[in-house]
Design a protein around this motif. Structure first.
Motif, PDB file in Angstrom:
ATOM      1  N   LYS A  65       1.199  -1.521  -0.074  1.00  0.00           N
ATOM      2  CA  LYS A  65       0.004  -0.079  -0.237  1.00  0.00           C
ATOM      3  C   LYS A  65       0.961   1.330  -0.272  1.00  0.00           C
ATOM      4  CE  LYS A  65      -2.614   1.320   3.322  1.00  0.00           C
ATOM      5  NZ  LYS A  65      -3.922   1.340   4.723  1.00  0.00           N
ATOM      6  N   HIS A  66       1.457   2.758  -0.709  1.00  0.00           N
ATOM      7  CA  HIS A  66       1.441   3.593  -1.512  1.00  0.00           C
ATOM      8  C   HIS A  66       0.552   4.946  -1.618  1.00  0.00           C
ATOM      9  CE1 HIS A  66       1.348   1.602  -5.534  1.00  0.00           C
ATOM     10  NE2 HIS A  66       2.198   2.354  -5.702  1.00  0.00           N
ATOM     11  N   HIS A  67       1.351   5.129  -2.188  1.00  0.00           N
ATOM     12  CA  HIS A  67       1.072   6.969  -2.415  1.00  0.00           C
ATOM     13  C   HIS A  67       2.235   7.405  -2.632  1.00  0.00           C
ATOM     14  CE1 HIS A  67       1.465   9.859   1.208  1.00  0.00           C
ATOM     15  NE2 HIS A  67       0.861   8.269   1.921  1.00  0.00           N
ATOM     16  N   HIS A  68       2.170   7.869  -3.912  1.00  0.00           N
ATOM     17  CA  HIS A  68       2.883   8.646  -4.766  1.00  0.00           C
ATOM     18  C   HIS A  68       3.082  10.321  -4.340  1.00  0.00           C
ATOM     19  CE1 HIS A  68       4.548   6.244  -7.130  1.00  0.00           C
ATOM     20  NE2 HIS A  68       3.427   5.416  -7.002  1.00  0.00           N
ATOM     21  N   SER A  69       4.128  11.614  -4.717  1.00  0.00           N
ATOM     22  CA  SER A  69       3.717  13.129  -4.276  1.00  0.00           C
ATOM     23  C   SER A  69       3.711  13.590  -5.346  1.00  0.00           C
ATOM     24  CB  SER A  69       5.572  13.166  -3.548  1.00  0.00           C
ATOM     25  OG  SER A  69       6.196  12.796  -4.316  1.00  0.00           O
ATOM     26  N   VAL A 133       7.530   7.958  -3.127  1.00  0.00           N
ATOM     27  CA  VAL A 133       6.609   6.652  -2.741  1.00  0.00           C
ATOM     28  C   VAL A 133       6.441   6.851  -0.903  1.00  0.00           C
ATOM     29  CG1 VAL A 133       6.193   4.932  -3.018  1.00  0.00           C
ATOM     30  CG2 VAL A 133       7.504   6.082  -5.080  1.00  0.00           C
ATOM     31  N   GLU A 134       5.638   6.524  -0.484  1.00  0.00           N
ATOM     32  CA  GLU A 134       5.167   6.882   0.518  1.00  0.00           C
ATOM     33  C   GLU A 134       4.509   5.036   1.197  1.00  0.00           C
ATOM     34  OE1 GLU A 134       3.991  10.002   3.266  1.00  0.00           O
ATOM     35  OE2 GLU A 134       5.383  11.070   2.195  1.00  0.00           O
ATOM     36  N   PHE A 142      10.802   5.410  -0.660  1.00  0.00           N
ATOM     37  CA  PHE A 142      11.729   5.629  -1.923  1.00  0.00           C
ATOM     38  C   PHE A 142      11.187   7.415  -2.758  1.00  0.00           C
ATOM     39  CE2 PHE A 142      10.520   1.178  -3.050  1.00  0.00           C
ATOM     40  CZ  PHE A 142      11.515   0.749  -3.456  1.00  0.00           C
ATOM     41  N   SER A 143      12.276   6.889  -2.884  1.00  0.00           N
ATOM     42  CA  SER A 143      13.263   8.658  -3.120  1.00  0.00           C
ATOM     43  C   SER A 143      13.381   8.628  -4.723  1.00  0.00           C
ATOM     44  CB  SER A 143      13.633   9.535  -2.113  1.00  0.00           C
ATOM     45  OG  SER A 143      12.633   9.812  -0.801  1.00  0.00           O
TER      46      SER A 143
END
Length: 160
Positions: A65-69, A133-134, A142-143
């Protein structure tokens, strides 16, 4: 006047599966073990957005489960009945359903295949630079670096 590139349509299933290891470290890599991707966008040399033809076997997951900036994502279900996890919600999906995830929403998402049949879908994401990505449920971050590569760390910034 620009030169026309010769284009040859191809069946998505004819594009080779991506055989590289998942970019997640263990114990997270095993979560996506039953997922295969055919990188359609890469096959055609697309640079502004990615397109994946993805298959999830029973009891597999699309991603943590993630979301992007910065990056928007879009999913179109071709076949199967995945469960979309969106924040705290669980939403059943089926063939023909689609969903989009706007960048910087702060709401984590993933697909889970709890059925006994494969789930097949197309996922599209832009390739905006400097994305982060968190993972709200996992100690992972992830950066994206300025050269386009990715840095994988714990949430506190320490390396894996």
């Amino acid at each position: 006047m620009s030169k026309l590139m010769k284009i040859h349509p191809i069946q998505a299933k004819a594009i080779p599966e991506n055989k590289s290891k998942p970019f997640y470290p263990e114990p997270f890599a095993s979560v996506v073990k039953g997922r295969t991707k055919r990188k359609l966008g890469d096959y055609f040399g697309l640079e502004n957005f990615g397109v994946n033809f993805t298959t999830m076997s029973p009891n597999s997951t699309s991603a943590l489960k993630h979301h992007h900036s910065k990056q928007d994502e879009f999913v179109y279900i071709i076949s199967g009945t995945p469960t979309l996890i969106y924040g705290d919600e669980e939403i059943k999906m089926s063939s023909g359903d689609c969903v989009g995830f706007k960048a910087n929403s702060g709401i984590g998402h993933q697909l889970i295949n709890e059925s006994s049949q494969d789930v097949v879908y197309i996922e599209i994401g832009d390739r905006s630079r400097n994305d982060k990505v968190e993972y709200p449920d996992d100690d992972l971050a992830f950066s994206q670096m300025s050269d386009g590569s990715w840095s994988l760390t714990h949430k506190d910034g320490s390396s894996y």
